[in-house]
Enzyme design. Structure first.
Site, mmCIF file in Angstrom:
data_model
loop_
_atom_site.group_PDB
_atom_site.id
_atom_site.type_symbol
_atom_site.label_atom_id
_atom_site.label_comp_id
_atom_site.label_asym_id
_atom_site.label_seq_id
_atom_site.Cartn_x
_atom_site.Cartn_y
_atom_site.Cartn_z
ATOM 1 C CE LYS A 208 -2.926 2.443 0.387
ATOM 2 N NZ LYS A 208 -2.065 1.277 0.581
ATOM 3 N NE ARG A 218 -0.343 1.259 -6.988
ATOM 4 C CZ ARG A 218 -1.631 1.428 -7.232
ATOM 5 N NH1 ARG A 218 -2.078 1.341 -8.462
ATOM 6 N NH2 ARG A 218 -2.469 1.679 -6.237
ATOM 7 N NE ARG A 229 -2.775 -1.161 -4.593
ATOM 8 C CZ ARG A 229 -2.037 -2.196 -5.011
ATOM 9 N NH1 ARG A 229 -2.603 -3.372 -5.201
ATOM 10 N NH2 ARG A 229 -0.749 -2.044 -5.236
ATOM 11 C CD GLU A 245 -12.859 1.439 5.982
ATOM 12 O OE1 GLU A 245 -12.294 0.850 6.921
ATOM 13 O OE2 GLU A 245 -13.180 0.863 4.920
ATOM 14 C CE LYS A 260 -0.453 5.652 0.968
ATOM 15 N NZ LYS A 260 0.216 4.429 1.156
ATOM 16 C CB SER A 286 5.006 8.154 -4.427
ATOM 17 O OG SER A 286 3.793 7.612 -4.923
ATOM 18 C CE1 TYR A 325 8.321 7.562 0.140
ATOM 19 C CE2 TYR A 325 6.477 8.993 -0.415
ATOM 20 C CZ TYR A 325 6.993 7.727 -0.203
ATOM 21 O OH TYR A 325 6.179 6.636 -0.324
#
Ligand code: PBG
Length: 336
Positions: A208, A218, A229, A245, A260, A286, A325
């Protein structure tokens, strides 16, 4: 003068592209409604569904509209939803305690869906604190030895364990730790097993990235984050650490690994898919949705065709499951 007859054109790749039937016959990648995972937002303290301005067609849901959209998904052949909770502003605190509370918005949403749909619908829950903390970080804050504010890895993982167990208890079939803390998968696996939830699966957000493509999300969850982040999500410049990872997550017991965002990171997806012994998912985020929609609304691209092309590309690169989505819209199109 150049003449075709002088040229030995034994190989004519266009043979296999000459009409729709033959193109469908030789297609290497086929989308299916069951490939899709539909992300959903369940909000506290609203009495009507609320459309997210930067994500036209995507809503914060009430209990009624949440159940209705899940039914629509199932009817279209989509088997899995991924639930995010949107708490009231006044319920946020420094440790995101509403994420663990049995009557917290996300756990109530999970329980509602489990009661309504049983095992007919695969209920996935987002296992992360960012929607619930008043500072918006995915974990709890602490000071390091030099007095600098940090996101405390191990203290956060301990809360994720309680959150995952609460989600399993509410009825989640899959928990999905998305906070990029080290060791989160192994710790959650152990906590689930210790509490009798050996059947609950883990979708690991393995690779990610600290991506600006998350912007509209957000808005969707009313994030309180200031700053970024980058101390826990990955640097977009890197691919090697994605392999590490994914390897760590698989060793710690991940049932799925995930990449992602999706479209800007297809190389990462392809690399992980090459060697992963567990299913590999990708999350069309998004910002990817917002861009396609905006261009479509302007008439700058053929929105539906571009949507399907983006999804087939993600699958071709190696995704077994796709968070999108567009799940219902794309499934309906596939169904004709
Ligand atoms: C964190 C989380 C994020 C998304 C899914 N889970 C946002 C973030 O890391 O800031 C982004 C999803 C999207 O952009 O569609 N719990």
């Amino acid at each position: 003068m150049w003449r075709m007859a002088d040229y030995d054109l034994t190989r004519r790749p266009r043979r296999l592209r000459q009409n729709p039937a033959i193109r469908e016959f030789v297609a290497e990648t086929r989308l299916h409604p069951a490939d899709f995972i539909l992300p959903l937002f369940f909000a506290d303290g609203i009495d009507a569904p609320r459309e997210i301005p930067s994500m036209p067609g995507v809503y914060q849901h009430t209990p009624e509209s949440l159940v209705a959209v899940c039914r629509e998904a199932l009817e279209a052949g989509v088997k899995c939803v991924d639930l995010f909770g949107v708490p009231r502003e006044e319920d946020k605190d420094a440790t995101g305690s509403v994420a663990v509370a049995e009557d917290g918005v996300l756990n109530r949403g999970i329980a509602l869906l489990r009661k309504e749909f049983g095992n007919e619908l695969i209920i996935m829950a987002d296992t992360c604190l960012d929607e619930f903390t008043d500072h918006g970080h995915c974990g709890v804050l602490a000071a390091d030895a030099h007095g600098n504010e940090i996101v405390d890895n191990d203290a956060t993982v301990a809360i994720y364990c309680d959150m995952a167990v609460a989600q399993a208890r509410a009825g989640a079939h899959i928990v999905s730790p998305s906070g990029m803390m080290d060791g989160q998968i192994g710790a959650i696996r152990e906590a689930l097993d210790r509490n009798g939830f050996t059947e609950v699966a883990i979708m690991a957000y393995s690779a990610k990235y600290a991506s600006k493509f998350f912007g509209p999300f957000r808005d969707a969850v009313g994030s309180s984050l200031k700053g970024d982040r980058r101390t826990y999500q990955q640097d977009p410049a890197n691919v090697r650490e994605s392999l590490l990872e994914a390897e760590l997550d698989i060793a710690e017991g991940a049932d799925f690994v995930m990449v992602k965002p999706a479209l800007p990171y297809l190389d990462v997806l392809a690399k992980i898919a090459e060697t992963s012994p567990v299913p590999v998912a990708a999350y069309q985020v998004s910002g990817e949705y917002a861009m396609l929609n905006a261009a479509g609304q302007n008439g700058w691209i053929d929105y539906e065709e571009t949507m399907m092309e983006s999804l087939v590309s993600i699958k071709r690169a190696g995704a077994d499951q796709i968070f999108t989505y567009y799940a219902i819209e794309a499934a309906k199109r596939l169904n004709g």
